[in-house]
Design an enzyme around this catalytic site. Sequence first.
Site, PDB file in Angstrom:
ATOM      1  N   HIS A 185      -0.599  -9.785  -4.846  1.00 33.85           N
ATOM      2  CA  HIS A 185      -0.859 -11.099  -4.277  1.00 33.85           C
ATOM      3  C   HIS A 185      -2.330 -11.463  -4.382  1.00 33.85           C
ATOM      4  CE1 HIS A 185      -0.994  -8.049  -1.025  1.00 33.85           C
ATOM      5  NE2 HIS A 185      -2.109  -8.670  -0.673  1.00 33.85           N
ATOM      6  N   CYS A 232      -4.503  -5.816   6.662  1.00 37.11           N
ATOM      7  CA  CYS A 232      -4.837  -5.385   5.306  1.00 37.11           C
ATOM      8  C   CYS A 232      -5.908  -6.334   4.769  1.00 37.11           C
ATOM      9  CB  CYS A 232      -3.606  -5.363   4.403  1.00 37.11           C
ATOM     10  SG  CYS A 232      -2.888  -6.981   4.058  1.00 37.11           S
TER      11      CYS A 232
END
Length: 627
Positions: free
Chosen positions: A67, A176
């Site tokens: 991503h 994250c």
Amino acid sequence: MRITDLLSSNSIELDVKVSNKQEAIDKLVELMNNSGKLNDKEEYKKAVLSREELSTTGIGDGIAIPHAKTTAVKNAGLSSMVVRDGVDYDSLDGEPAHLFFMIAAPDGENNLHLEVLARLSTILMDEEFRKKLINAESKEEFLKLIDQKETEKFDEPVEDKKEDKNGYRVLAVTACPTGIAHTYMAAESLENKAKDMGISIKVETNGSGGAKNVLTDEEIKNADCIIIAADKNVYMDRFNGKRVIQTKVANGIHKAEELINEAVSGKAPIYHASGEKSEGGASDIEKEGIGHKVYKYLMNGVSHMLPFVIGGGILIALSFLVDSRAAGTPQFGTSTEFAAFFNSVGNLAFGFMLPILAGYIAMSIGDRPALAVGFVGGVIAKDGGSGFLGALLAGFIAGYLVVGLKKIFDKLPDSLEGLKPVLLYPFFGILLIGAILIFIVNPPVAALNGGITNLLNSMGSTSKVLLGLVLGGMMAIDMGGPFNKAAYVFGTASLATGNNDIMAAVMIGGMVPPLAIALATTFFKNKFTSRERQSGITNYIMGISFITEGAIPFAAADPLRVIPSCVIGSAVAGGLSMFFGCQTLAPHGGLFVVPVMTNPFMFVVSLIIGALVGMVLLGVLKKPLDR
């Protein structure tokens, strides 16, 4: 907005055949581009690859969620593919990835899509659901499965989470680096496991759209323990005096039960926001040895240093190449105006090598306040003659120096907090690193450096060939691991002392393993599977580009035959490179920098011989496959 609003049939492909991680990413980017969600396909791919450099998005259990959030994205979107045969994606559990979802997030204020992406990450934690997606026979079925699962999970009324009368027994924070996928998967895993164990838990998610489900002061006060499963900084002062487990976000996904058991055991370390040493030490879930820490700090410095060495080294080499084409030039690199330009810019870039090395080693230890202290230490080492070794020591000394200063200055009044980063840390840090380097480190290390340089310069041809054999072989022992990195760091350090033949031997040693494997898969086809033969083709490109890691899947599958073959081939190539006096100022680039090498023809000959030796050994040692 639902998941299926971001995922369309033209951005899905089932039963895809890809042979490596790069091909998987390329395919997913192509599917994303087909959906019309991107402004700039190449820029988006760069952003995805940059995210992969932080840590792999192959989260395990057969899932990969690459991503990126970037201006190259026009509208939020998803692309997906199924690789039923699986592909090596450097996943955290070491297993092949089968199910891929790529996320494209626009870089802007509208974060409505992040809620949807969080939902996707959550439902993928269901193993049965993943199996159904992988076995879907059509894109329509694939989309229908996702829509049904989202409805089941999020559209039905959710019962209140079990909570003790005094609050939640365990609290957690997940985060994250990009805050899109792993953050929510870790939260879901911890919540599900706590529910199975009958333990009340609340999880705060620090996602890209901001912190959600934020822990309150009262909840923190009443909790037994807090789990921090994060790969980025989390606001920690609020947990002062509480038992806290700090680990990486991947452990929140894959080791939820272990984390919760440790949290309720009463043995987790107590966190002190003042910087005092915590009771109990590090979490048993993720203890990190001193050696590994030192290795990480060193690699942080080396990775930031390399662009300066590579760019500067190639420019300097080009200046020599330009002058070598001009007749009667008295001094390579400065005799013509064009060459002097390359030489000047290259040397300026090259001059940053040691300060950058020291600065980023220091920063990895002492955080941002240590950066300036490390830079100054690196410059003093460079100008004081202690060179690479001095800069190495300067980085570690500066990092721990700032850690010590933080502890000392923590005793100052809170009113002086703002002065620490702008005045106290830089003033005392630079003062002390200067004194330590000039009076303690530089004199003996400069003498040692001079001795090593004189020894290398005085080596006869036999001794240099032996050194080339050792360094070349080291590059193939673990193909990107500590032995490989040690040889590579020694080669780049030698560039600063003018021993450019060492770098050539190191580079050629790293090029041989993938080339030997590629040749073996071509000429000994009966000893490799069809998938290995396909991967072998990409190893030709990796080999000539000096990407040793291309050989890792083969070495992992058959270490007793592949590693010795590659080590011997690399050692032969390294020894021959030294014997023929090949030299390079460029520490990377493979065949693409051969034109700026000294004795380039014999470098190529040495490479071919080493690769052939490795290929023949592989052909002899590996047994034919049963048909």
